[in-house]
Each structure stands twice: as C-alpha cells, then as structure tokens.
Design an enzyme around this catalytic site. Sequence first.
Site, PDB file in Angstrom:
ATOM      1  N   GLU A 136       0.802  -1.232   0.000  1.00  0.00           N
ATOM      2  CA  GLU A 136       0.000   0.000   0.000  1.00  0.00           C
ATOM      3  C   GLU A 136       0.835   1.283   0.000  1.00  0.00           C
ATOM      4  O   GLU A 136       0.601   2.194   0.788  1.00  0.00           O
ATOM      5  CB  GLU A 136      -0.983  -0.036   1.179  1.00  0.00           C
ATOM      6  N   ASN A 177       2.057  -5.080  -3.186  1.00  0.00           N
ATOM      7  CA  ASN A 177       0.675  -5.453  -2.879  1.00  0.00           C
ATOM      8  C   ASN A 177      -0.164  -4.212  -2.561  1.00  0.00           C
ATOM      9  O   ASN A 177       0.285  -3.329  -1.827  1.00  0.00           O
ATOM     10  CB  ASN A 177       0.720  -6.363  -1.626  1.00  0.00           C
ATOM     11  N   HIS A 213     -10.438  -6.646  -1.962  1.00  0.00           N
ATOM     12  CA  HIS A 213     -11.453  -6.537  -0.914  1.00  0.00           C
ATOM     13  C   HIS A 213     -12.688  -5.940  -1.594  1.00  0.00           C
ATOM     14  O   HIS A 213     -12.775  -4.732  -1.780  1.00  0.00           O
ATOM     15  CB  HIS A 213     -10.970  -5.622   0.220  1.00  0.00           C
ATOM     16  N   GLU A 242      -6.025 -10.946  -1.217  1.00  0.00           N
ATOM     17  CA  GLU A 242      -6.775 -10.729   0.038  1.00  0.00           C
ATOM     18  C   GLU A 242      -8.282 -10.688  -0.224  1.00  0.00           C
ATOM     19  O   GLU A 242      -8.992  -9.855   0.334  1.00  0.00           O
ATOM     20  CB  GLU A 242      -6.351  -9.416   0.709  1.00  0.00           C
ATOM     21  N   ASP A 244     -12.199 -10.808  -0.328  1.00  0.00           N
ATOM     22  CA  ASP A 244     -13.436 -11.063   0.413  1.00  0.00           C
ATOM     23  C   ASP A 244     -14.547 -10.276  -0.274  1.00  0.00           C
ATOM     24  O   ASP A 244     -14.281  -9.338  -1.028  1.00  0.00           O
ATOM     25  CB  ASP A 244     -13.343 -10.776   1.916  1.00  0.00           C
TER      26      ASP A 244
HETATM   27  O1  G3I Z   1      -4.220  -8.198  18.839  1.00  0.00           O
HETATM   28  C1  G3I Z   1      -4.656  -6.921  19.371  1.00  0.00           C
HETATM   29  C2  G3I Z   1      -5.206  -7.088  20.717  1.00  0.00           C
HETATM   30  O2  G3I Z   1      -4.164  -7.503  21.576  1.00  0.00           O
HETATM   31  C3  G3I Z   1      -5.801  -5.762  21.172  1.00  0.00           C
HETATM   32  O3  G3I Z   1      -6.397  -5.893  22.416  1.00  0.00           O
HETATM   33  C4  G3I Z   1      -6.864  -5.282  20.178  1.00  0.00           C
HETATM   34  C5  G3I Z   1      -7.459  -3.917  20.563  1.00  0.00           C
HETATM   35  O4  G3I Z   1      -7.820  -3.169  19.446  1.00  0.00           O
HETATM   36  O5  G3I Z   1      -6.257  -5.165  18.947  1.00  0.00           O
HETATM   37  C6  G3I Z   1      -5.715  -6.370  18.449  1.00  0.00           C
HETATM   38  O6  G3I Z   1      -5.076  -6.092  17.261  1.00  0.00           O
HETATM   39  C7  G3I Z   1      -5.896  -5.862  16.144  1.00  0.00           C
HETATM   40  C8  G3I Z   1      -5.471  -6.854  15.074  1.00  0.00           C
HETATM   41  O7  G3I Z   1      -6.158  -6.587  13.867  1.00  0.00           O
HETATM   42  C9  G3I Z   1      -5.732  -8.312  15.467  1.00  0.00           C
HETATM   43  O8  G3I Z   1      -7.099  -8.527  15.626  1.00  0.00           O
HETATM   44  C10 G3I Z   1      -5.690  -4.442  15.674  1.00  0.00           C
HETATM   45  O9  G3I Z   1      -6.235  -3.542  16.592  1.00  0.00           O
HETATM   46  C11 G3I Z   1      -6.362  -4.238  14.322  1.00  0.00           C
HETATM   47  O10 G3I Z   1      -6.022  -2.967  13.809  1.00  0.00           O
HETATM   48  C12 G3I Z   1      -5.873  -5.291  13.357  1.00  0.00           C
HETATM   49  O11 G3I Z   1      -6.542  -5.131  12.141  1.00  0.00           O
HETATM   50  C13 G3I Z   1      -5.902  -5.712  11.034  1.00  0.00           C
HETATM   51  C14 G3I Z   1      -5.699  -4.647   9.963  1.00  0.00           C
HETATM   52  O12 G3I Z   1      -5.124  -5.261   8.806  1.00  0.00           O
HETATM   53  C15 G3I Z   1      -4.785  -3.532  10.450  1.00  0.00           C
HETATM   54  O13 G3I Z   1      -4.684  -2.542   9.494  1.00  0.00           O
HETATM   55  C16 G3I Z   1      -6.800  -6.818  10.478  1.00  0.00           C
HETATM   56  O14 G3I Z   1      -6.909  -7.890  11.432  1.00  0.00           O
HETATM   57  C17 G3I Z   1      -6.226  -7.349   9.178  1.00  0.00           C
HETATM   58  O15 G3I Z   1      -7.140  -8.237   8.581  1.00  0.00           O
HETATM   59  C18 G3I Z   1      -5.992  -6.185   8.228  1.00  0.00           C
HETATM   60  O16 G3I Z   1      -5.410  -6.702   7.064  1.00  0.00           O
HETATM   61  C19 G3I Z   1      -5.168  -5.734   6.037  1.00  0.00           C
HETATM   62  C20 G3I Z   1      -3.924  -6.193   5.280  1.00  0.00           C
HETATM   63  O17 G3I Z   1      -2.865  -6.375   6.182  1.00  0.00           O
HETATM   64  C21 G3I Z   1      -3.560  -5.207   4.183  1.00  0.00           C
HETATM   65  N1  G3I Z   1      -4.674  -4.974   3.304  1.00  0.00           N
HETATM   66  C22 G3I Z   1      -5.928  -4.595   3.948  1.00  0.00           C
HETATM   67  C23 G3I Z   1      -6.313  -5.623   5.003  1.00  0.00           C
HETATM   68  C24 G3I Z   1      -7.646  -5.294   5.634  1.00  0.00           C
HETATM   69  O18 G3I Z   1      -7.598  -4.078   6.305  1.00  0.00           O
END
Ligand code: G3I
Length: 328
Positions: A136, A177, A213, A242, A244
């Site tokens: 990105e 990506n 997405h 990715e 969905d």
């Molecule tokens: O693991 C912590 C946890 O310990 C904490 O208590 C909680 C509180 O907010 O957060 C948890 O972490 C979160 C993590 O996902 C795991 O669930 C983060 O806040 C959250 O921001 C994170 O989101 C991820 C996101 O990327 C971040 O930008 C998504 O799971 C993940 O699916 C998403 O993936 C991205 C790709 O990497 C790039 N392309 C877009 C895609 C979707 O946004």
Amino acid sequence: MTSESGETTLREAADARGFDIGAAVAATPLRNERGYRRILREQFNAVTAENAMKMGPLRPEPGVYDFADADAIVDFGTTYDMTVRGHTLVWHNQTPTWFEPWTYTDDQLRTFLRDHVHTVAGRYSGRVDAWDVVNEAVDDDGTMRETVWYDAMGEQYLDLAFEWANEVAPDADLYYNDYGADAVNEKSDAIYDLVERLLERDVPIDGVGLQLHALGDHPDPESIAKNVRRFQELGLDVQITEMDVAFHRDDPPADAAERQAEYYREIVETCLDIGVETLVVWGVTDASSWIRNFKDFGERYTGDPLLFDDRNSPKPAHAAVLDALSND
Ligand code: G3I
C-alpha cells in the site's frame, strides 16, 4: 487432501490444476480451534499470515522480536505442504506502538528498515515462498503515499526494500501489494507506472498482488482481467492476495449469499482464463473476518465475506469456487 466427510475439497480441485487457493490465517484460532485448523489444511493449499508477520505484532518492545505467532503459521504451512505467503515487510500501518519515527534521522530510519527486512525475510528464507515486500505505497488518488518510509527515503525505499529482501531470501518471489487497484482505475494506473519505474531501475520485483477486498462495490471482472494483463505484459506475476466479498450493510441484496457466490465464481474463472495462479481469501471463516472488528467497517459492510460461515460450514461461495476450479 480429502475432507473428513469424503467430499472433494477446494484444495483437491486446486491441486489438480496447479492453482493455489489460500487463506489469511490468524494465530489465535490456529492454536485454539480444531475446526479452523481442519478447514485450513483440508480446503486450502496456501497460507498468508493475516497479522503475525507485520512489524507491530513481531516487535512488541524495542530490540525484541517475538516470532511465536509467525512461526506457528509458517510451521503449519510447511507441515501440510502449503505455499506460504509472507505479509508484509514494509507498511505504514501496524508499526510497533513504541516506534516513534520523529526520534530518528532519515539515515537511522533507513538502517532500521534494512535491519527489519533482513531479520524477518532472512529468518524465513527457504520457508516463505512469496513476500508482500511493500504494502500500500500508493494513495487512493494515485500519488505516492506519504508514509514514514517515503518521507525518509522517497520512492527509493521500495527499491531498497526489494533489494534487502532479495539479499536474504533469494528464492522467495517478491510482490508489491495494494488495495483498490484491482480493476483499471486511477490507482492501478499509478501502480502500473510505479512498477514500470522499479523495473527500469532493475529492482528485483517478481509480481503484483491485487488485494480484491470487494466491499460494497465489486470491481468488474473484465476490467480486472485487463488490469492483470498489462502487469503480466511487463513480465510480472499477478496474484489475488486478500479477497473477500461483502455488501453495504444498509442496503444488502435479498440474495446476498448467491450474489456473493457468483462473484467469487466469476473471479476464479477470470483467474483461470488469464493465468492468475494464486487466489487468497482474507480469512478462513466469517467468524474471523477483519470486517467485523475493524474501525466502523462492521457497521458499513455485511460481516460474512468468506467461503465458510460462523459454524465452519461451507457456503454457496465455497460451492461456486469449487465448481469453477473443477471445470475445464
Ligand atoms: O491483537 C490486538 C489485541 O491484543 C488488542 O487488544 C486489540 C485492541 O484493538 O487489537 C488487536 O489487534 C488488532 C489486530 O487486527 C488483530 O485482531 C488491531 O487492533 C487491528 O487494527 C488489526 O486489524 C488488522 C488490519 O489489517 C490492520 O490494518 C486486520 O486484522 C487485518 O485483517 C488487516 O489486514 C489488512 C492487510 O494487512 C492489508 N490490506 C488490507 C487488510 C484489511 O484491512
């Protein structure tokens, strides 16, 4: 791999035609949920770490790397003979909470990033088959995104990241990506120009990952095909990294499950037509979809974008992908 129920799996159909059907994997359900592990190893022949290989999760404290989750995903993939995609070495999001870029000089940021890429890509050399090296880097309007890395090094940070990854993981395929660049549009035009410049500078890039997405708006498969072809004509591999498929929550169609299945089918058929050999969905079951918990996305989009539902049962989308992979 045949399923416990004896029915043909996505993995069998994909293996039979040399296609990679992958899923993004989260470490917690991988450790704790037998059903999640079973679906993953039976139905998919590729894995991507959803979060575990990002800089923030990997580096909880200054000077400390915690590879436990990333190792668990790589070990699972290796054990079950799956392609392993690494995601992602360089991104502006999910940097460590302790990381305060303004306390570093530009040179220090360059060294910091080099050490990160060398450490992470080097650790998994020979086990991670493909890396999303840079994620990105282009903004929604097609300009270079002003990230900490861009501010410190300019566009050259991409050149360096690919070169550093190539130094320590020479056998891995290296991808750029991005999201919102699946079809031909202003952003994919800009990414096309960017990778052309990288190639002109002999940067060791092997391919482009289109995230797909499909949230609310579902990019036109014909335009995706046209977009993919132009990257292929540059000599690059293209993967769907990715995928969905969701709908606007305030106005979902009555036949959402069927519409979702049809879109998955069209995309798999398009991939098979144009020589895209990898399609990764962004999660294993709907219960683990990022859409439900990410910012206000759960309010904006339907939260069941994947191939298996909350009870681990295959959805019409699964049947459609299986059918598309099984047909000649
Ligand atoms: O693991 C912590 C946890 O310990 C904490 O208590 C909680 C509180 O907010 O957060 C948890 O972490 C979160 C993590 O996902 C795991 O669930 C983060 O806040 C959250 O921001 C994170 O989101 C991820 C996101 O990327 C971040 O930008 C998504 O799971 C993940 O699916 C998403 O993936 C991205 C790709 O990497 C790039 N392309 C877009 C895609 C979707 O946004």
